[in-house]
Design a protein around this motif. Structure first.
Motif, PDB file in Angstrom:
ATOM      1  N   GLN A  44       6.090  99.289 -12.160  1.00 26.20           N
ATOM      2  CA  GLN A  44       6.896  99.334 -11.000  1.00 26.20           C
ATOM      3  C   GLN A  44       6.160  99.983  -9.763  1.00 26.20           C
ATOM      4  N   PRO A  45       5.266 100.785  -9.948  1.00 29.91           N
ATOM      5  CA  PRO A  45       4.342 101.244  -9.062  1.00 29.91           C
ATOM      6  C   PRO A  45       3.732 100.079  -8.069  1.00 29.91           C
ATOM      7  N   SER A  46       2.926  99.135  -8.705  1.00 27.03           N
ATOM      8  CA  SER A  46       2.647  98.081  -8.410  1.00 27.03           C
ATOM      9  C   SER A  46       3.746  97.073  -7.458  1.00 27.03           C
ATOM     10  N   VAL A  47       4.787  97.023  -8.136  1.00 31.48           N
ATOM     11  CA  VAL A  47       5.978  96.004  -7.645  1.00 31.48           C
ATOM     12  C   VAL A  47       6.519  96.786  -6.350  1.00 31.48           C
ATOM     13  N   GLN A  48       6.672  98.229  -6.222  1.00 32.61           N
ATOM     14  CA  GLN A  48       7.186  98.644  -5.137  1.00 32.61           C
ATOM     15  C   GLN A  48       6.057  98.915  -3.843  1.00 32.61           C
ATOM     16  N   MET A  49       4.880  99.039  -4.254  1.00 38.55           N
ATOM     17  CA  MET A  49       3.851  98.987  -3.009  1.00 38.55           C
ATOM     18  C   MET A  49       3.607  97.698  -2.835  1.00 38.55           C
ATOM     19  N   ALA A  50       3.669  96.608  -3.602  1.00 38.02           N
ATOM     20  CA  ALA A  50       3.708  95.153  -2.958  1.00 38.02           C
ATOM     21  C   ALA A  50       4.867  94.989  -1.976  1.00 38.02           C
ATOM     22  N   LYS A  51       6.029  95.365  -2.275  1.00 39.16           N
ATOM     23  CA  LYS A  51       7.283  95.119  -1.491  1.00 39.16           C
ATOM     24  C   LYS A  51       6.879  95.980  -0.050  1.00 39.16           C
ATOM     25  N   GLU A  52       6.482  97.196  -0.366  1.00 44.20           N
ATOM     26  CA  GLU A  52       6.249  97.772   0.866  1.00 44.20           C
ATOM     27  C   GLU A  52       5.122  97.499   1.656  1.00 44.20           C
ATOM     28  N   ALA A  53       4.011  96.729   1.067  1.00 45.18           N
ATOM     29  CA  ALA A  53       2.885  96.042   1.834  1.00 45.18           C
ATOM     30  C   ALA A  53       3.531  95.080   2.840  1.00 45.18           C
ATOM     31  N   ILE A  54       4.245  93.955   1.880  1.00 44.65           N
ATOM     32  CA  ILE A  54       4.752  92.931   2.684  1.00 44.65           C
ATOM     33  C   ILE A  54       5.462  93.381   3.870  1.00 44.65           C
ATOM     34  N   ASN A  55       6.547  94.045   3.591  1.00 43.11           N
ATOM     35  CA  ASN A  55       7.197  94.837   4.908  1.00 43.11           C
ATOM     36  C   ASN A  55       6.492  95.433   5.853  1.00 43.11           C
ATOM     37  N   LYS A  56       5.449  95.931   5.564  1.00 39.97           N
ATOM     38  CA  LYS A  56       4.502  96.385   6.834  1.00 39.97           C
ATOM     39  C   LYS A  56       4.173  95.070   7.573  1.00 39.97           C
ATOM     40  N   SER A  57       4.103  94.076   7.055  1.00 36.99           N
ATOM     41  CA  SER A  57       3.615  92.981   7.993  1.00 36.99           C
ATOM     42  C   SER A  57       4.541  92.548   9.030  1.00 36.99           C
ATOM     43  N   PHE A  58       5.831  93.116   8.741  1.00 41.46           N
ATOM     44  CA  PHE A  58       6.954  92.740   9.824  1.00 41.46           C
ATOM     45  C   PHE A  58       7.028  93.912  10.803  1.00 41.46           C
ATOM     46  N   GLU A  59       6.156  95.059  10.508  1.00 41.04           N
ATOM     47  CA  GLU A  59       6.374  96.415  11.454  1.00 41.04           C
ATOM     48  C   GLU A  59       5.014  96.658  12.107  1.00 41.04           C
ATOM     49  N   VAL A  60       4.180  96.347  11.710  1.00 44.20           N
ATOM     50  CA  VAL A  60       2.952  96.903  12.232  1.00 44.20           C
ATOM     51  C   VAL A  60       1.789  95.628  12.742  1.00 44.20           C
ATOM     52  N   PRO A  61       0.989  95.994  13.501  1.00 46.63           N
ATOM     53  CA  PRO A  61      -0.311  94.933  13.517  1.00 46.63           C
ATOM     54  C   PRO A  61      -1.316  94.625  12.468  1.00 46.63           C
ATOM     55  N   LEU A  62      -1.885  93.597  12.542  1.00 44.58           N
ATOM     56  CA  LEU A  62      -2.526  92.993  11.268  1.00 44.58           C
ATOM     57  C   LEU A  62      -3.516  94.190  10.942  1.00 44.58           C
ATOM     58  N   ASN A  63      -4.262  94.618  11.726  1.00 45.12           N
ATOM     59  CA  ASN A  63      -5.099  95.632  11.131  1.00 45.12           C
ATOM     60  C   ASN A  63      -4.735  96.805  10.409  1.00 45.12           C
ATOM     61  N   ALA A  64      -3.669  97.239  10.932  1.00 47.68           N
ATOM     62  CA  ALA A  64      -2.750  98.252  10.321  1.00 47.68           C
ATOM     63  C   ALA A  64      -2.093  97.938   9.094  1.00 47.68           C
ATOM     64  N   GLY A  65      -1.587  96.747   9.048  1.00 49.45           N
ATOM     65  CA  GLY A  65      -1.001  95.958   7.732  1.00 49.45           C
ATOM     66  C   GLY A  65      -1.999  96.032   6.582  1.00 49.45           C
ATOM     67  N   LEU A  66      -3.182  95.566   7.097  1.00 50.57           N
ATOM     68  CA  LEU A  66      -4.482  95.248   6.232  1.00 50.57           C
ATOM     69  C   LEU A  66      -4.802  96.778   5.556  1.00 50.57           C
ATOM     70  N   ARG A  67      -4.912  97.744   6.252  1.00 48.99           N
ATOM     71  CA  ARG A  67      -5.250  99.181   5.938  1.00 48.99           C
ATOM     72  C   ARG A  67      -4.284  99.536   5.029  1.00 48.99           C
TER      73      ARG A  67
END
Ligand code: CAA
Length: 259
Positions: free
Chosen positions: A203-226
């Motif tokens: 579950q920790p990896s699932v939830q971080m994966a979801k949060e990371a993908i959602n970052k791609s809609f919210e922040v610029p690429l360099n911030a999302g990659l970070r």
């Protein structure tokens, strides 16, 4: 199993299944329905035995939109002061993945609800549309934002500006709004199956994966990659990372403990 009026909830293994249940109004999303939906989602989010959630409606309608009869006499001051529809966005904070299983109409707020979920599966007769313009308003729960990202600007403009360009299941699949089209009677089982696979992961990896993908809609690429790299590094602090990688090296199946 809970005391809800407008939704039904049941658990299927590690999956929470929520069925919108206002059949006479084609699951029009009245304010109380959304409050119950948020409560059910939060309760699954806090339940360690649940790893993912499926939201579905009936075979005729996933949801025909916000409840027009309930809101028709609202004034600007009411809607502004009370932040009308603001509570819909609470589901964005749910950490566990949510799959929308859409049979029939997903119109207006129904389409927007589906797009607030993480994955959409469509039954063969699903219909997606944003007809709000015909009511003298516009989409109010993400339709002008998420639809563009899902289907591109030209199709989103056509749908939102005419109100009568709807997508059938195949069109929704081809445009990338949904990831799978399923025979009507198999749709919920198929969504629960995928949710079950997700729920079997750490579950920790699932939830971080979801949060990371959602970052791609919210922040610029360099911030999302970070964000992505920090989440990735963080997961080395979990027992499940050790288990997952050791299991691979030892040629056995991993048993995750969500720790
Ligand atoms: N709100 C309130 N009631 C609704 C509703 C809605 N969004 N959609 C359907 N209903 C009700 C109907 O009024 C009807 O009630 P009665 O039996 O009491 O008359 C019942 O559900 C069955 O609907 P229909 O008789 O219209 O069923 P149909 O098969 O002939 O048509 C439909 C189906 C094409 C989906 C049609 O119901 C329809 O166009 N619904 C409205 C769709 C819409 O405009 N959605 C956008 C709402 S605004 C919004 O969502 C704002 C936002 O962005 C958040």
């Amino acid at each position: 199993d809970d005391n809800y009026t407008h939704i039904l909830t049941e658990t299927k293994g590690k999956v929470g299944l929520i069925t919108l249940n206002r059949p006479k109004a084609l699951n029009a999303l009245c304010s109380d329905l959304f409050t119950e939906l948020n409560q059910a989602l939060k309760s699954y989010d806090n339940n360690d035995n649940i790893g993912a959630v499926v939201i579905t409606g009936s075979k005729k309608a996933f949801a025909a939109g916000a409840d027009i009869k309930e809101m028709k006499d609202n004034t600007f001051i009411d809607t502004y002061k009370n932040n009308f529809l603001g509570h819909w966005a609470e589901m964005i904070d749910i950490k566990k993945p949510i799959i929308a299983a859409v049979n029939g109409y997903a119109l207006g707020g129904g389409c927007e609800l589906a797009m607030m979920c993480d994955i959409i599966y469509a039954g063969e007769k699903a219909v997606f549309g944003q007809p709000e313009i015909k009511l003298g308003v516009i989409p109010g729960a993400g339709g002008t934002q998420r639809l563009v990202k899902a289907v591109g600007k030209s199709k989103a403009m056509e749908m939102v500006l005419t109100g009568n360009v709807n997508l059938n299941a195949t069109e929704a699949l081809n445009l990338g709004l949904v990831s799978k089209v399923v025979p009507i009677d198999d749709l919920v089982d198929e969504a629960v199956k995928t949710a079950g696979v997700i729920a079997s992961m750490s579950q920790p990896s699932v939830q971080m994966a979801k949060e990371a993908i959602n970052k791609s809609f919210e922040v610029p690429l360099n911030a999302g990659l970070r964000w992505e790299r920090i989440f990735f590094q963080t997961l080395f602090g979990t027992a499940d990372q050790k288990e997952g990688m050791n299991a691979f090296a030892e040629k056995r199946a991993a048993t995750f403990t969500n720790k």
